[in-house]
Design an enzyme around this catalytic site. Structure first.
Site, PDB file in Angstrom:
ATOM      1  CG  ASN A   1      -2.034   1.019   1.115  1.00 38.56           C
ATOM      2  OD1 ASN A   1      -2.650   1.176   0.084  1.00 38.56           O
ATOM      3  ND2 ASN A   1      -2.250   1.741   2.200  1.00 38.56           N
TER       4      ASN A   1
ATOM      5  CE1 TYR B   1      -0.121   7.709  -6.635  1.00 41.23           C
ATOM      6  CE2 TYR B   1      -2.013   8.086  -8.063  1.00 41.23           C
ATOM      7  CZ  TYR B   1      -1.480   7.611  -6.884  1.00 41.23           C
ATOM      8  OH  TYR B   1      -2.300   7.029  -5.949  1.00 41.23           O
TER       9      TYR B   1
ATOM     10  CE  LYS C   1      -0.587   4.152  -6.597  1.00 35.96           C
ATOM     11  NZ  LYS C   1      -0.549   3.228  -5.454  1.00 35.96           N
TER      12      LYS C   1
ATOM     13  CB  THR D   1      -5.225   8.795   2.048  1.00 35.12           C
ATOM     14  OG1 THR D   1      -4.801   9.381   0.799  1.00 35.12           O
ATOM     15  CG2 THR D   1      -6.098   7.576   1.771  1.00 35.12           C
TER      16      THR D   1
END
Length: 208
Positions: A4, A75, A79, A109
């Protein structure tokens, strides 16, 4: 094993430094591969020794990795790489009883709320169901890590009260030249027909 770890270094690609690219790749993509490799080595040795395990790996991708995201090229690429890594590992390591899936969660988050627009969108309500509570993601992760989960090599989107299977690239219906190579000049019409008849791609997040 639940992977994670993630960081972002958001910037338009033309302004992105190599250090910003490398940092995101190292934490997000390499940060998934390295513990996966060590876990597999252990589970493989156990299987070969006659002690097979109910081995499970859950990797964390993102909607940015599935659809792309403007201002997050590094990013999104990392991913997307996690999805491909999970799919390949699921096939290579299936013989040892290891089941591997990825999730693309949407939740509040510290990383998502660092973006002002995202922080406002994901703010907790004063009452009622908190759709962006990261705890909404936990039941899917717990299930995928359990012996009940017999699925492997798939990607789940999870947000609020929703869970769905995401499906990636599929081979399109080909146009055939007929036992010869295409001429470049012919392809304008051919590609226009392929585009008109094929499924429309999902828009990149943030595209105008």
């Amino acid at each position: 094993l639940v992977n994670n770890a993630g960081i972002n270094r958001d910037r338009m690609l033309a302004n992105m430094s190599e250090d910003e690219w490398d940092a995101v790749m190292n934490v997000n993509l390499k940060g998934h591969f390295v513990p996966m490799r060590h876990a597999c080595a252990y589970w493989r040795d156990e299987a070969k020794a006659g002690n097979p395990r109910e081995a499970r790996i859950v990797n964390t991708s993102s909607g940015a990795g599935l659809m792309g995201s403007v201002g997050q090229g590094n990013y999104a690429a990392a991913k997307a790489g996690i999805v491909a890594l999970s799919q390949v590992a699921a096939v290579e390591w299936g013989r040892y009883g290891i089941k591997i899936n990825a999730i693309a969660p949407s939740a509040r988050t510290p990383m998502t709320t660092a973006v002002p627009a995202m922080a406002e969108m994901m703010a907790a309500p004063e009452s009622g169901f908190d759709a962006m509570d990261p705890a909404n993601v936990s039941p899917l992760v717990a299930w995928l890590a359990s012996a009940e989960a017999q699925i492997t090599g798939r990607v789940f989107e999870v947000e609020a009260d929703q869970v769905s299977l995401a499906d990636g690239w599929q081979h399109g219906t080909p146009a055939k030249a007929g036992d010869r190579r295409w001429e470049a000049a012919e392809l304008t019409e051919v590609v226009a027909k392929l585009e008109a008849e094929g499924p429309k791609p999902a828009p990149v997040y943030g595209a105008q």
